[in-house]
Design an enzyme around this catalytic site. Structure first.
Site, PDB file in Angstrom:
ATOM      1  N   ASN A 186      -5.369  -4.946  -6.678  1.00  0.00           N
ATOM      2  CA  ASN A 186      -6.545  -4.216  -6.222  1.00  0.00           C
ATOM      3  C   ASN A 186      -6.345  -2.700  -6.176  1.00  0.00           C
ATOM      4  O   ASN A 186      -7.302  -1.950  -6.009  1.00  0.00           O
ATOM      5  CB  ASN A 186      -6.911  -4.741  -4.821  1.00  0.00           C
ATOM      6  CG  ASN A 186      -8.019  -3.968  -4.163  1.00  0.00           C
ATOM      7  OD1 ASN A 186      -9.171  -3.998  -4.601  1.00  0.00           O
ATOM      8  ND2 ASN A 186      -7.684  -3.247  -3.098  1.00  0.00           N
ATOM      9  N   ASP A 192       0.859  -1.187   0.000  1.00  0.00           N
ATOM     10  CA  ASP A 192       0.000   0.000   0.000  1.00  0.00           C
ATOM     11  C   ASP A 192       0.892   1.232   0.000  1.00  0.00           C
ATOM     12  O   ASP A 192       2.027   1.197   0.493  1.00  0.00           O
ATOM     13  CB  ASP A 192      -0.900   0.004   1.239  1.00  0.00           C
ATOM     14  CG  ASP A 192      -2.174   0.816   1.036  1.00  0.00           C
ATOM     15  OD1 ASP A 192      -3.264   0.219   1.051  1.00  0.00           O
ATOM     16  OD2 ASP A 192      -2.080   2.043   0.860  1.00  0.00           O
ATOM     17  N   TYR A 213     -11.312   7.104 -15.282  1.00  0.00           N
ATOM     18  CA  TYR A 213     -11.554   5.916 -14.466  1.00  0.00           C
ATOM     19  C   TYR A 213     -12.195   4.806 -15.290  1.00  0.00           C
ATOM     20  O   TYR A 213     -11.769   3.641 -15.237  1.00  0.00           O
ATOM     21  CB  TYR A 213     -12.447   6.288 -13.283  1.00  0.00           C
ATOM     22  CG  TYR A 213     -12.688   5.180 -12.294  1.00  0.00           C
ATOM     23  CD1 TYR A 213     -11.713   4.819 -11.386  1.00  0.00           C
ATOM     24  CD2 TYR A 213     -13.914   4.505 -12.259  1.00  0.00           C
ATOM     25  CE1 TYR A 213     -11.936   3.801 -10.455  1.00  0.00           C
ATOM     26  CE2 TYR A 213     -14.153   3.498 -11.338  1.00  0.00           C
ATOM     27  CZ  TYR A 213     -13.160   3.154 -10.431  1.00  0.00           C
ATOM     28  OH  TYR A 213     -13.379   2.149  -9.519  1.00  0.00           O
ATOM     29  N   ASP A 225       4.335   2.153  -4.341  1.00  0.00           N
ATOM     30  CA  ASP A 225       3.555   2.848  -5.365  1.00  0.00           C
ATOM     31  C   ASP A 225       3.500   1.912  -6.569  1.00  0.00           C
ATOM     32  O   ASP A 225       4.519   1.674  -7.221  1.00  0.00           O
ATOM     33  CB  ASP A 225       4.241   4.167  -5.731  1.00  0.00           C
ATOM     34  CG  ASP A 225       3.546   4.917  -6.868  1.00  0.00           C
ATOM     35  OD1 ASP A 225       2.597   4.368  -7.464  1.00  0.00           O
ATOM     36  OD2 ASP A 225       3.976   6.037  -7.175  1.00  0.00           O
ATOM     37  N   VAL A 226       2.330   1.364  -6.872  1.00  0.00           N
ATOM     38  CA  VAL A 226       2.247   0.334  -7.909  1.00  0.00           C
ATOM     39  C   VAL A 226       2.493   0.878  -9.307  1.00  0.00           C
ATOM     40  O   VAL A 226       2.680   0.104 -10.249  1.00  0.00           O
ATOM     41  CB  VAL A 226       0.887  -0.412  -7.877  1.00  0.00           C
ATOM     42  CG1 VAL A 226       0.722  -1.178  -6.572  1.00  0.00           C
ATOM     43  CG2 VAL A 226      -0.274   0.547  -8.117  1.00  0.00           C
ATOM     44  N   VAL A 284     -19.578   0.511  -3.493  1.00  0.00           N
ATOM     45  CA  VAL A 284     -19.232  -0.151  -2.239  1.00  0.00           C
ATOM     46  C   VAL A 284     -19.328   0.845  -1.094  1.00  0.00           C
ATOM     47  O   VAL A 284     -18.706   1.915  -1.133  1.00  0.00           O
ATOM     48  CB  VAL A 284     -17.808  -0.742  -2.298  1.00  0.00           C
ATOM     49  CG1 VAL A 284     -17.469  -1.445  -0.985  1.00  0.00           C
ATOM     50  CG2 VAL A 284     -17.679  -1.714  -3.469  1.00  0.00           C
ATOM     51  N   LYS A 333     -10.566   1.147 -16.129  1.00  0.00           N
ATOM     52  CA  LYS A 333     -11.198  -0.090 -15.671  1.00  0.00           C
ATOM     53  C   LYS A 333     -11.615  -0.991 -16.836  1.00  0.00           C
ATOM     54  O   LYS A 333     -11.609  -2.219 -16.709  1.00  0.00           O
ATOM     55  CB  LYS A 333     -12.388   0.246 -14.769  1.00  0.00           C
ATOM     56  CG  LYS A 333     -11.975   0.867 -13.436  1.00  0.00           C
ATOM     57  CD  LYS A 333     -11.012  -0.014 -12.656  1.00  0.00           C
ATOM     58  CE  LYS A 333     -10.734   0.505 -11.264  1.00  0.00           C
ATOM     59  NZ  LYS A 333      -9.822  -0.374 -10.500  1.00  0.00           N
TER      60      LYS A 333
END
Length: 253
Positions: free
Chosen positions: A79, A33, A145, A52-53, A178, A149
């Site tokens: 994720n 994370d 976004y 940091d992905v 969510v 996705k």
């Protein structure tokens, strides 16, 4: 030996719910994370790394550490994601577009890229990519976004085809709205963009599903655990929504 599971953005929200669910299923959990404070609040039984992905060097180092410590990886839950801007397409800055895609799509690609060799070597594995119902429908005011996705869905389908011969499965989960702090931010920004109240936007999202409500993080986590299990051993290349069945993705428009 218990399953070895890596979850990105695992210190809060959906990722933390996944980590808790996998631990409850007796898996060994490693979370990555960017939020250092959130990481410190996680159980000491989880391996924790600040990453940091969207930074390839950082992701490469993470998987090198996993290989050293665990000698492989059974499940990747890619994720990590960011909401990106809430604006009409002509008002989105290129820098905002690129940042959104860098985390949501590039980050998922990098985690898959460095997971694949570990899983190929052991002849097994499961990749679970987090997309969104925004990856199945258009999403007004959220073009970066939605594009990211949708990209995750295409990546997941392709990974399933490339990696299937090596006994590695890849599936994509598409959560709907969510409950939680992150969605509250989305509701607030969208309400401002559409000149509506937060409650009106919330009601619109809920009424756009057959079940008339938001989902909870635990619902998405349960799907991830299932897809990683032997019960799903022949499920691959699937895009599975956990959303209460979206029938109208944007009823306010």
């Amino acid at each position: 030996m218990s399953a070895r599971v890596l979850i990105t953005a695992g210190a809060s929200g959906l990722g933390r719910a996944m980590a808790e669910a996998f631990e409850a299923a007796d898996a060994r959990v490693w979370i990555a994370d960017l939020d250092a404070e959130a990481l410190t609040d996680c159980p000491e039984s989880w391996r924790r790394t600040r990453v940091d992905v969207s930074d390839e060097d950082a992701v490469r180092d993470l998987f090198s550490e996993i290989e050293t410590e665990w000698d492989g990886l059974d499940t990747l839950c890619a994720n990590a994601g960011v909401a990106g801007p809430t604006a009409l397409v002509e008002d989105v800055a290129l820098s905002e577009w690129r940042t959104c895609l860098a985390v949501n799509l590039d980050g998922t690609f990098l985690c898959a890229k460095y997971s694949a060799p570990l899983m190929k070597r052991q002849g097994s594995g499961a990749m679970i990519l987090t997309s969104s119902t925004a990856g199945q429908y258009g999403f007004p005011y959220r073009s970066p976004y939605a594009a990211a996705k949708w990209g995750v869905v295409g990546l997941g389908k392709t990974l399933a085809m490339e990696l299937g011969p090596h006994n590695i499965r890849c599936n994509v989960i598409c959560p709907g709205a969510v409950e939680g702090p992150r969605m509250e931010g989305v509701l607030t920004r969208e309400a401002a963009a559409k000149r509506m109240t937060r409650d009106q936007v919330y009601a619109g999202y809920a009424s756009g599903t057959s079940m008339g409500r938001f989902v909870e993080a635990r619902d998405v986590a349960a799907m991830a655990v299932f897809l990683a299990s032997d019960a799903a051993r022949l499920i691959s290349g699937q895009v599975i929504a956990v959303d209460g069945h979206t029938v109208n993705p944007d009823p306010q428009v």
